[in-house]
Design a protein around this motif. Sequence first.
Motif, PDB file in Angstrom:
ATOM      1  N   ASN A  81       0.802  -1.224   0.000  1.00 49.43           N
ATOM      2  CA  ASN A  81       0.000   0.000   0.000  1.00 49.43           C
ATOM      3  C   ASN A  81       0.836   1.276   0.000  1.00 49.43           C
ATOM      4  OD1 ASN A  81      -2.161  -1.729   0.084  1.00 49.43           O
ATOM      5  ND2 ASN A  81      -3.204  -0.686   1.755  1.00 49.43           N
ATOM      6  N   THR A  82       1.880   1.344   0.808  1.00 48.44           N
ATOM      7  CA  THR A  82       2.690   2.564   0.822  1.00 48.44           C
ATOM      8  C   THR A  82       3.609   2.633  -0.391  1.00 48.44           C
ATOM      9  OG1 THR A  82       2.658   2.786   3.228  1.00 48.44           O
ATOM     10  CG2 THR A  82       4.462   3.858   2.066  1.00 48.44           C
ATOM     11  N   ARG A  83       4.244   1.545  -0.719  1.00 49.58           N
ATOM     12  CA  ARG A  83       5.257   1.553  -1.784  1.00 49.58           C
ATOM     13  C   ARG A  83       4.684   2.052  -3.107  1.00 49.58           C
ATOM     14  NH1 ARG A  83       7.019  -2.488  -5.467  1.00 49.58           N
ATOM     15  NH2 ARG A  83       5.724  -4.049  -4.433  1.00 49.58           N
ATOM     16  N   PHE A  84       3.479   1.613  -3.435  1.00 44.88           N
ATOM     17  CA  PHE A  84       2.926   1.999  -4.733  1.00 44.88           C
ATOM     18  C   PHE A  84       2.488   3.458  -4.756  1.00 44.88           C
ATOM     19  CE2 PHE A  84       2.363  -2.680  -5.266  1.00 44.88           C
ATOM     20  CZ  PHE A  84       3.177  -2.794  -6.381  1.00 44.88           C
ATOM     21  N   SER A 111      -4.568  -3.790  -6.839  1.00 39.71           N
ATOM     22  CA  SER A 111      -3.237  -4.390  -6.859  1.00 39.71           C
ATOM     23  C   SER A 111      -2.176  -3.354  -6.470  1.00 39.71           C
ATOM     24  CB  SER A 111      -2.922  -4.977  -8.242  1.00 39.71           C
ATOM     25  OG  SER A 111      -2.728  -3.949  -9.209  1.00 39.71           O
ATOM     26  N   LEU A 112      -2.543  -2.073  -6.542  1.00 45.79           N
ATOM     27  CA  LEU A 112      -1.644  -0.990  -6.130  1.00 45.79           C
ATOM     28  C   LEU A 112      -1.937  -0.516  -4.714  1.00 45.79           C
ATOM     29  CD1 LEU A 112      -1.642   1.224  -9.372  1.00 45.79           C
ATOM     30  CD2 LEU A 112      -0.030  -0.596  -8.734  1.00 45.79           C
ATOM     31  N   PHE A 113      -3.187  -0.623  -4.303  1.00 42.51           N
ATOM     32  CA  PHE A 113      -3.576  -0.189  -2.961  1.00 42.51           C
ATOM     33  C   PHE A 113      -4.799  -0.991  -2.541  1.00 42.51           C
ATOM     34  CE2 PHE A 113      -5.759   2.398   0.168  1.00 42.51           C
ATOM     35  CZ  PHE A 113      -4.732   2.906   0.949  1.00 42.51           C
ATOM     36  N   ASP A 114      -4.658  -1.757  -1.450  1.00 40.96           N
ATOM     37  CA  ASP A 114      -5.741  -2.611  -0.960  1.00 40.96           C
ATOM     38  C   ASP A 114      -6.465  -1.874   0.160  1.00 40.96           C
ATOM     39  OD1 ASP A 114      -7.363  -4.477   0.282  1.00 40.96           O
ATOM     40  OD2 ASP A 114      -5.944  -6.126   0.021  1.00 40.96           O
ATOM     41  N   PRO A 115      -7.633  -1.293  -0.103  1.00 41.88           N
ATOM     42  CA  PRO A 115      -8.307  -0.491   0.920  1.00 41.88           C
ATOM     43  C   PRO A 115      -8.777  -1.304   2.121  1.00 41.88           C
ATOM     44  CG  PRO A 115      -9.701  -0.736  -1.020  1.00 41.88           C
ATOM     45  CD  PRO A 115      -8.360  -1.267  -1.388  1.00 41.88           C
ATOM     46  N   LEU A 116      -9.204  -2.544   1.905  1.00 40.80           N
ATOM     47  CA  LEU A 116      -9.661  -3.360   3.026  1.00 40.80           C
ATOM     48  C   LEU A 116      -8.506  -3.687   3.969  1.00 40.80           C
ATOM     49  CD1 LEU A 116     -12.164  -5.819   1.295  1.00 40.80           C
ATOM     50  CD2 LEU A 116     -12.662  -3.755   2.627  1.00 40.80           C
ATOM     51  N   LEU A 117      -7.335  -3.970   3.397  1.00 37.62           N
ATOM     52  CA  LEU A 117      -6.163  -4.223   4.229  1.00 37.62           C
ATOM     53  C   LEU A 117      -5.762  -2.962   4.978  1.00 37.62           C
ATOM     54  CD1 LEU A 117      -3.855  -5.985   5.222  1.00 37.62           C
ATOM     55  CD2 LEU A 117      -2.599  -5.419   3.112  1.00 37.62           C
ATOM     56  N   ASP A 118      -5.812  -1.815   4.310  1.00 35.34           N
ATOM     57  CA  ASP A 118      -5.472  -0.560   4.968  1.00 35.34           C
ATOM     58  C   ASP A 118      -6.417  -0.295   6.133  1.00 35.34           C
ATOM     59  OD1 ASP A 118      -3.266   1.282   3.996  1.00 35.34           O
ATOM     60  OD2 ASP A 118      -4.770   2.775   4.589  1.00 35.34           O
ATOM     61  N   PHE A 119      -7.704  -0.530   5.931  1.00 32.82           N
ATOM     62  CA  PHE A 119      -8.696  -0.322   6.974  1.00 32.82           C
ATOM     63  C   PHE A 119      -8.434  -1.267   8.147  1.00 32.82           C
ATOM     64  CE2 PHE A 119     -12.911  -0.781   8.917  1.00 32.82           C
ATOM     65  CZ  PHE A 119     -13.297   0.546   9.028  1.00 32.82           C
ATOM     66  N   PHE A 169      -5.827  12.482   2.534  1.00 28.46           N
ATOM     67  CA  PHE A 169      -6.776  12.197   3.611  1.00 28.46           C
ATOM     68  C   PHE A 169      -8.228  12.188   3.130  1.00 28.46           C
ATOM     69  CE2 PHE A 169      -3.126  13.570   6.307  1.00 28.46           C
ATOM     70  CZ  PHE A 169      -2.960  12.346   6.957  1.00 28.46           C
ATOM     71  N   THR A 170      -8.514  12.882   2.039  1.00 27.64           N
ATOM     72  CA  THR A 170      -9.846  12.764   1.440  1.00 27.64           C
ATOM     73  C   THR A 170     -10.103  11.328   1.014  1.00 27.64           C
ATOM     74  OG1 THR A 170      -9.932  15.067   0.683  1.00 27.64           O
ATOM     75  CG2 THR A 170     -11.315  13.482  -0.490  1.00 27.64           C
ATOM     76  N   GLN A 171      -9.097  10.712   0.386  1.00 26.15           N
ATOM     77  CA  GLN A 171      -9.274   9.341  -0.077  1.00 26.15           C
ATOM     78  C   GLN A 171      -9.364   8.368   1.094  1.00 26.15           C
ATOM     79  OE1 GLN A 171      -9.934   8.478  -3.180  1.00 26.15           O
ATOM     80  NE2 GLN A 171     -10.248   6.367  -2.521  1.00 26.15           N
ATOM     81  N   ILE A 172      -8.534   8.548   2.115  1.00 28.18           N
ATOM     82  CA  ILE A 172      -8.598   7.673   3.281  1.00 28.18           C
ATOM     83  C   ILE A 172      -9.965   7.805   3.951  1.00 28.18           C
ATOM     84  CG2 ILE A 172      -7.620   7.210   5.555  1.00 28.18           C
ATOM     85  CD1 ILE A 172      -5.912   6.288   3.157  1.00 28.18           C
ATOM     86  N   GLY A 173     -10.496   9.027   3.998  1.00 30.72           N
ATOM     87  CA  GLY A 173     -11.831   9.222   4.546  1.00 30.72           C
ATOM     88  C   GLY A 173     -12.893   8.531   3.709  1.00 30.72           C
ATOM     89  N   TYR A 174     -12.703   8.549   2.420  1.00 33.82           N
ATOM     90  CA  TYR A 174     -13.617   7.862   1.489  1.00 33.82           C
ATOM     91  C   TYR A 174     -13.700   6.374   1.842  1.00 33.82           C
ATOM     92  CZ  TYR A 174     -15.467   6.597  -3.181  1.00 33.82           C
ATOM     93  OH  TYR A 174     -16.219   6.122  -4.234  1.00 33.82           O
ATOM     94  N   TYR A 175     -12.533   5.769   2.103  1.00 32.94           N
ATOM     95  CA  TYR A 175     -12.514   4.360   2.487  1.00 32.94           C
ATOM     96  C   TYR A 175     -13.127   4.158   3.867  1.00 32.94           C
ATOM     97  CZ  TYR A 175      -9.230   3.583  -1.379  1.00 32.94           C
ATOM     98  OH  TYR A 175      -8.629   3.503  -2.616  1.00 32.94           O
TER      99      TYR A 175
END
Length: 226
Positions: A81-84, A111-119, A169-175
């Motif tokens: 998630n961070t690397r990409f 495949s570039l950012f997994d939102p469920l894993l981030d959550f 942070f807008t995108q993180i809030g979206y998730y």
Amino acid sequence: MSSDSSVAEIARRSGSSGNTKVTREDWMKLALETLVSEGVEAVRVLTLGQKLNVSRSSFYWYFKSRQDLLDQLLNHWRDNNTRFILTQAARPAASITQGVLNVFECWLDESLFDPLLDFAVRAWSRQSVKVHRIVKDEDDARVEAIRAMFSRHGYGDTEAFVRARVLYFTQIGYYSLEIVEPVSNRLSLTAAYLLTHTGKAPHDGEVEAFAEKIRQRNSRRAHIKR
């Protein structure tokens, strides 16, 4: 793939004999899926071993301890998630709007950012001071990469920093709000998002090329799943 389907796949490999070699990847995959679906407390050696139908000795062949497994889960999250985000933000771009589109690819490609894993990792961080610190460091690194992107395109220090924070942070809030909408809806608003995040209208062809790339990528994935 759910944890149930992962276990089913291992059972399939074992055939009628019931014997199979459970790999490190099997343990990691099931642990990641358990983290996402049930939380970190459910990531237990005995429980995972029972699901995989193997003894705990198999686990200790690949991992020193449960803590080692948890550390590897965090490394996996960071390395993906961070690397990409860092990679996409650093890609050469002829305009800031193209640069932001590069970052947007992360939000539309799991495949570039997994939102469920981030959550799941963020939920974990509320239970652990160590993980909370790691998540903060990764958030800072992501924002810094986006800030540097804005700076390369001529934005002043403060403006670049604020725009980076707003975009990220807008995108993180979206998730976090678990907003679900068709990709087509998001793509239809791309030009407006770019104007909001950069203060500039996209160049001719940028949005169209981006939308086509996303459509082709999703089409390939759908074909592979079939």
